[in-house]
Design a protein around this motif. Structure first.
Motif, mmCIF file in Angstrom:
data_model
loop_
_atom_site.group_PDB
_atom_site.id
_atom_site.type_symbol
_atom_site.label_atom_id
_atom_site.label_comp_id
_atom_site.label_asym_id
_atom_site.label_seq_id
_atom_site.Cartn_x
_atom_site.Cartn_y
_atom_site.Cartn_z
ATOM 1 N N GLU A 32 0.669 -1.223 -0.026
ATOM 2 C CA GLU A 32 0.018 -0.002 0.013
ATOM 3 C C GLU A 32 0.987 1.381 -0.022
ATOM 4 O OE1 GLU A 32 -3.699 2.243 2.772
ATOM 5 O OE2 GLU A 32 -2.665 0.549 3.319
ATOM 6 N N GLY A 33 1.970 1.179 0.878
ATOM 7 C CA GLY A 33 2.756 2.401 0.835
ATOM 8 C C GLY A 33 3.532 2.444 -0.340
ATOM 9 N N ILE A 34 3.911 1.633 -1.224
ATOM 10 C CA ILE A 34 4.614 1.738 -2.455
ATOM 11 C C ILE A 34 3.762 2.248 -3.607
ATOM 12 C CG2 ILE A 34 5.652 0.460 -4.323
ATOM 13 C CD1 ILE A 34 6.915 -1.536 -2.297
ATOM 14 N N HIS A 35 2.537 1.806 -3.629
ATOM 15 C CA HIS A 35 1.376 2.281 -4.398
ATOM 16 C C HIS A 35 1.086 3.708 -4.150
ATOM 17 C CE1 HIS A 35 0.150 -1.093 -6.859
ATOM 18 N NE2 HIS A 35 0.721 -1.955 -5.934
ATOM 19 N N GLU A 36 1.046 4.206 -2.905
ATOM 20 C CA GLU A 36 0.560 5.515 -2.235
ATOM 21 C C GLU A 36 1.921 6.240 -2.943
ATOM 22 O OE1 GLU A 36 0.078 5.863 1.764
ATOM 23 O OE2 GLU A 36 -1.777 4.633 1.387
ATOM 24 N N MET A 37 3.186 5.907 -2.883
ATOM 25 C CA MET A 37 4.451 6.956 -3.323
ATOM 26 C C MET A 37 4.142 6.755 -4.968
ATOM 27 S SD MET A 37 6.907 8.491 -2.848
ATOM 28 C CE MET A 37 7.062 8.342 -0.966
ATOM 29 N N ALA A 38 3.969 5.705 -5.581
ATOM 30 C CA ALA A 38 3.964 5.769 -6.792
ATOM 31 C C ALA A 38 2.885 6.742 -7.522
ATOM 32 C CB ALA A 38 3.511 4.490 -7.498
ATOM 33 N N ALA A 39 1.728 6.779 -6.818
ATOM 34 C CA ALA A 39 0.655 7.559 -7.184
ATOM 35 C C ALA A 39 1.147 9.375 -6.878
ATOM 36 C CB ALA A 39 -0.683 7.645 -6.442
ATOM 37 N N THR A 40 1.844 9.434 -5.964
ATOM 38 C CA THR A 40 2.323 10.890 -5.666
ATOM 39 C C THR A 40 3.405 11.080 -6.750
ATOM 40 O OG1 THR A 40 2.220 10.587 -3.313
ATOM 41 C CG2 THR A 40 3.704 12.294 -4.124
ATOM 42 N N ILE A 41 4.456 10.309 -7.151
ATOM 43 C CA ILE A 41 5.379 10.647 -8.284
ATOM 44 C C ILE A 41 4.628 10.775 -9.583
ATOM 45 C CG2 ILE A 41 7.060 9.590 -9.561
ATOM 46 C CD1 ILE A 41 8.076 8.178 -7.031
ATOM 47 N N ARG A 42 3.683 10.099 -9.737
ATOM 48 C CA ARG A 42 2.732 10.136 -11.340
ATOM 49 C C ARG A 42 2.052 11.486 -10.813
ATOM 50 N NH1 ARG A 42 -0.687 6.468 -10.176
ATOM 51 N NH2 ARG A 42 0.469 4.606 -11.123
ATOM 52 N N ARG A 47 8.277 12.997 -11.278
ATOM 53 C CA ARG A 47 9.392 13.644 -10.565
ATOM 54 C C ARG A 47 9.460 13.238 -9.169
ATOM 55 N NH1 ARG A 47 8.884 19.534 -11.969
ATOM 56 N NH2 ARG A 47 6.624 19.200 -11.482
ATOM 57 N N ILE A 48 10.680 13.089 -8.228
ATOM 58 C CA ILE A 48 10.529 12.824 -6.903
ATOM 59 C C ILE A 48 11.102 14.154 -6.224
ATOM 60 C CG2 ILE A 48 10.879 10.377 -7.156
ATOM 61 C CD1 ILE A 48 13.807 10.710 -6.815
ATOM 62 N N LEU A 49 10.310 14.701 -5.264
ATOM 63 C CA LEU A 49 10.360 15.707 -4.524
ATOM 64 C C LEU A 49 11.931 15.764 -3.701
ATOM 65 C CD1 LEU A 49 7.015 16.521 -3.210
ATOM 66 C CD2 LEU A 49 8.140 17.386 -5.204
ATOM 67 N N GLN A 50 12.254 14.297 -3.339
ATOM 68 C CA GLN A 50 13.573 14.374 -2.410
ATOM 69 C C GLN A 50 14.540 13.286 -3.191
ATOM 70 O OE1 GLN A 50 12.877 13.092 1.511
ATOM 71 N NE2 GLN A 50 14.867 13.240 2.048
ATOM 72 N N ASN A 51 15.606 13.665 -3.462
ATOM 73 C CA ASN A 51 16.575 13.046 -4.176
ATOM 74 C C ASN A 51 16.982 11.569 -3.420
ATOM 75 O OD1 ASN A 51 16.540 14.756 -6.219
ATOM 76 N ND2 ASN A 51 18.785 15.638 -5.306
ATOM 77 N N LEU A 52 17.241 10.632 -3.929
ATOM 78 C CA LEU A 52 17.605 9.198 -3.523
ATOM 79 C C LEU A 52 19.221 9.501 -3.046
ATOM 80 C CD1 LEU A 52 16.359 6.730 -5.764
ATOM 81 C CD2 LEU A 52 15.102 7.643 -4.072
ATOM 82 N N VAL A 53 19.615 8.878 -1.888
ATOM 83 C CA VAL A 53 21.002 8.893 -1.324
ATOM 84 C C VAL A 53 21.460 7.542 -1.701
ATOM 85 C CG1 VAL A 53 22.261 8.948 0.702
ATOM 86 C CG2 VAL A 53 20.313 10.453 0.508
ATOM 87 N N VAL A 54 22.596 7.606 -2.346
ATOM 88 C CA VAL A 54 23.193 6.522 -2.978
ATOM 89 C C VAL A 54 24.697 6.292 -2.615
ATOM 90 C CG1 VAL A 54 21.503 6.093 -5.067
ATOM 91 C CG2 VAL A 54 23.760 7.265 -5.283
ATOM 92 N N ARG A 55 25.267 4.959 -2.915
ATOM 93 C CA ARG A 55 26.675 4.851 -2.709
ATOM 94 C C ARG A 55 26.952 3.938 -3.710
ATOM 95 N NH1 ARG A 55 28.173 -0.044 0.052
ATOM 96 N NH2 ARG A 55 26.340 -1.182 0.839
ATOM 97 N N LYS A 56 28.395 3.756 -4.090
ATOM 98 C CA LYS A 56 29.073 2.947 -5.193
ATOM 99 C C LYS A 56 28.741 1.772 -4.900
ATOM 100 C CE LYS A 56 32.351 5.963 -7.539
ATOM 101 N NZ LYS A 56 31.931 7.096 -6.795
ATOM 102 N N GLY A 57 28.169 0.718 -5.666
ATOM 103 C CA GLY A 57 27.959 -0.771 -5.632
ATOM 104 C C GLY A 57 29.218 -1.404 -5.820
ATOM 105 N N ASP A 58 28.902 -2.846 -5.616
ATOM 106 C CA ASP A 58 30.242 -3.494 -5.960
ATOM 107 C C ASP A 58 30.570 -3.937 -7.275
ATOM 108 O OD1 ASP A 58 30.049 -4.051 -3.154
ATOM 109 O OD2 ASP A 58 28.669 -5.814 -3.274
ATOM 110 N N LYS A 59 29.734 -3.636 -8.095
ATOM 111 C CA LYS A 59 29.937 -3.631 -9.655
ATOM 112 C C LYS A 59 29.874 -2.309 -10.362
ATOM 113 C CE LYS A 59 27.565 -8.140 -10.103
ATOM 114 N NZ LYS A 59 26.638 -8.921 -11.112
ATOM 115 N N ARG A 60 30.996 -2.317 -11.169
ATOM 116 C CA ARG A 60 31.174 -1.043 -11.950
ATOM 117 C C ARG A 60 29.731 -0.338 -12.539
ATOM 118 N NH1 ARG A 60 35.647 1.829 -13.777
ATOM 119 N NH2 ARG A 60 35.199 2.827 -16.004
#
Length: 677
Positions: A32-42, A47-60
């Motif tokens: 339910e939470g994922i569908h609610e977030m998808a509706a907000t983005i749609r 567009r997403i209002l807040q950027n994702l925070v990422v770090r480099k993965g194990d693969k290039r």
């Protein structure tokens, strides 16, 4: 596709290059939470209002999503639905792997839900701009029902909304005001309701304007419609009502008058000097588990004593006349008058000590019938003095015993001491033990239709040939009531009798029709065996042999005793005294008495010299398995059983002594080692 903006921390990463971070502390997201977030983005143009925070993965070229897992899952869902490309560019902020767990924890732990009034303000702005409820729900990724609930707050006075922002009124209370659009009335109701009775139910009842009948207990409590009208209340009368009844239309005023009367009663009680006095809608359940103090006897004056004796004699004479059929029409009313006066004289014989008043308190409320109810003598847990679990009378004797123990002497070797204190079982413990006994009788009676049938027929005959009766809900003059035993037992979940009855109730609940109107037809269709089983269950639930502190219920308990004998109840199968449910709640004098009765006086001699905790442990260890029970839960022997017991005792006395009188017990140099712990 990974583009880096060298001037900022923001990078663009393809959606299919993002993976869930194993260091993210949050592993689970609801659908339910994922569908609610998808509706907000749609709704915001993907567009997403807040950027994702990422770090480099194990693969290039791949990245782990450290913070923003639900947004990531929502984007994946939109990609699966074909609404965005699988390599859709996602704005991200890159952080080092060393900070991953800390960042994830901060985002998930420090987030705070939006305040309901702030949500209402945001929704109202969009609604004023012409957005529909459906559009607002889609934009915020929530349900239409939630939007309507928040928009309903627009009916509430801004004054009350501000109180909610200041956390002076709960959201449940705030929601209750939405049943009315009258802001002035809302504020009036809030100010009129007492602090102890201003929950959402009271608010809603006052605002909905439900008329209060003249026969309502609240109207009786405040003095009727006349008192209500004198306070400025509006009354709607029924011209065809011969009793000149009516309805009070201002519920808030009725509640205010009730509160004023209760406060006035409480003020009178405060004048008695109690440590605390509280006005409550109902007596709290915790009150039944509080320690209590009780009034002590105060002798009547000579005049009162003479009056009491005269009234008792007159009462007995009138009763005899009624039973002989020689009484006149005024006899019954005179008996009621005498009983009322005797009750006053009885109450006058009791008074609380100043010491008890200084540490105890009272609850003041309105009972079911519209009368003032005052529960006096309640001691809160934090006010209970540490007096060795109620052993204030034997402190010095216990101290002497402890000193003797430390010096290496046993209880039997100590010099002459002060007389030992007598044991009187606490009233609330008597109440609990008799409740345990009642539960056992109920459980046994429910499985014995023969005895249950006799008990119910007896109840019918008592009602038919006595001066009782009256029930508006059935054509049979038989009433079945059931006192809740749970309120008298400290740990009702451990009571085997209650558990057995609850199991029966659950079984019958699957069989009996749910609608009362269908019950009679259902009963008429059942075989006699089924009806007898149900009769036994109903009769069992109505058994009440509980002894309350101020209501001993002597004749009813004698009747219950006879039922228990007829049922051949073995109370050891239903209750066993333990340190928790009995020994820890009585004085050491009571513990000594119990050990003496169970295993003999020799084993009890050292109890007074023990610490309370050790005495409790010792008693439980010695008495377990002996079959000993406290007096309130014992089942008395029948006359036949008593005769048999006396005959057996006589046979034993006539026999040969089973041991050599010259033999001495071997103690290895110690006297009663177990009793002198």
């Amino acid at each position: 596709m990974t583009d880096t903006n060298t001037g900022t921390e923001t990078i663009i990463v393809a959606l299919n290059k993002l993976d869930r971070d194993p260091l993210n502390v949050r592993k689970t997201y609801s659908k339910e939470g994922i569908h609610e977030m998808a509706a907000t983005i749609r709704a915001d143009g993907y567009r997403i209002l807040q950027n994702l925070v990422v770090r480099k993965g194990d693969k290039r070229g791949r990245f782990y999503v450290t913070a923003g897992g639900r947004r990531h899952a929502a984007l994946d869902l939109l990609a699966e639905l074909g609404e965005i490309a699988k390599d859709f560019g996602v704005e991200c902020k890159e952080r080092s792997g060393e900070d991953a767990t800390e960042i994830s924890l901060i985002e998930n732990m420090q987030r705070q839900a939006m305040h309901p009034v702030d949500e209402y303000d945001a929704f109202r702005v969009m609604a004023d701009a012409g957005k529909s409820v459906e559009d607002i729900a889609a934009r915020f990724g929530t349900t239409e029902t939630m939007v309507r609930k928040r928009m309903a707050l627009g009916r509430v006075s801004p004054i009350l909304l501000d109180l909610h922002r200041k956390e002076e009124i709960s959201f449940q209370q705030l929601s209750a005001f939405t049943v009315s659009d009258d802001h002035e009335r809302q504020v009036e109701v809030w100010n009129s309701l007492p602090s102890w009775n201003c929950d959402h139910r009271a608010i809603r009842a006052a605002l909905q304007g439900e008329a209060v009948k003249a026969t309502d207990k609240r109207m009786k409590f405040i003095g009727g419609l006349d008192a209500y009208e004198a306070a400025g209340g509006v009354v709607k009368r029924d011209l065809f009502d011969d009793q000149n009844g009516g309805y009070a239309l201002d519920v808030a005023l009725v509640e205010k008058l009730v509160a004023d009367r209760l406060e006035a009663e409480a003020e009178t009680v405060r004048g008695e000097g109690w440590k605390w006095v509280e006005v409550v809608p109902v007596i709290p359940n915790d009150a039944h588990r509080m320690h209590r103090v009780y009034p002590t006897d105060v002798p009547l004056t000579d005049e009162e004593q003479a009056e009491e004796e005269r009234l008792e004699a007159e009462h007995d004479e009138l009763v005899a006349q009624i039973e002989a059929g020689e009484a006149d029409d005024e006899a019954e009313s005179r008996i009621e008058t005498i009983q009322a006066r005797l009750a006053v004289l009885s109450i006058a014989q009791e008074a609380y000590t100043p010491e008890d008043i200084a540490k105890a308190g009272c609850y003041v409320t309105m009972d079911y019938y519209g009368n003032v109810e005052i529960e006096r003598g309640l001691v809160r847990p934090d006010e209970v003095e540490d007096e060795g679990e109620g052993e204030d009378d034997d402190e010095s004797a216990e101290g002497d015993a402890n000193e003797a123990e430390e010096s290496g002497t046993t209880a039997a070797q100590q010099p002459e001491q002060r007389p030992e204190p007598t044991f009187k079982m606490p009233a609330l413990l008597v109440q609990e033990l008799t409740a345990q006994k009642t539960a056992a009788i109920r459980a046994e009676l429910a499985h014995n239709p023969d005895v249950a049938l006799a008990a119910v027929v007896h109840a019918m005959l008592v009602n038919i040939f006595g001066s009782y009766g009256g029930n508006d809900y059935t054509s049979l003059e038989v009433t079945a009531k059931s006192e809740r035993l749970e309120t008298s037992i400290a740990d009702p979940g451990a009571c085997m009798g209650i558990f057995a009855l609850d199991e029966l109730k659950e079984n019958y609940g699957h069989t009996i029709p749910g609608k009362p109107s269908d019950l009679l037809e259902w009963c008429l269709e059942q075989p006699t065996s089924t009806l007898l089983d149900l009769l036994a269950y109903a009769a069992a639930k109505s058994v009440n042999a509980v002894q309350h502190p101020h209501y001993e219920r002597k004749s009813q308990r004698a009747h219950a005793e006879r039922l228990a004998q007829a049922l051949k109840i073995d109370m050891t199968q239903w209750y066993a005294p333990t340190g928790e449910n009995y020994f820890g709640r009585i004085s050491k004098a009571g513990i000594k008495q119990a050990v003496t009765e169970a295993v003999g006086e020799d084993f009890a001699l050292g109890v007074p010299g023990m610490e309370k905790a050790k005495a409790v442990e010792y008693a439980e260890r010695k008495i377990i398995g002996t079959g000993w029970l406290p007096a309130p839960v014992r089942i008395a022997l029948t006359e036949e059983q008593e005769r048999q017991r006396m005959a057996d005792a006589s046979d034993e006395d006539d026999g040969v002594c089973p041991f050599d009188l010259d033999d001495q017990p071997v103690t290895n140099g110690e006297t009663f080692p177990e009793a002198a712990e």
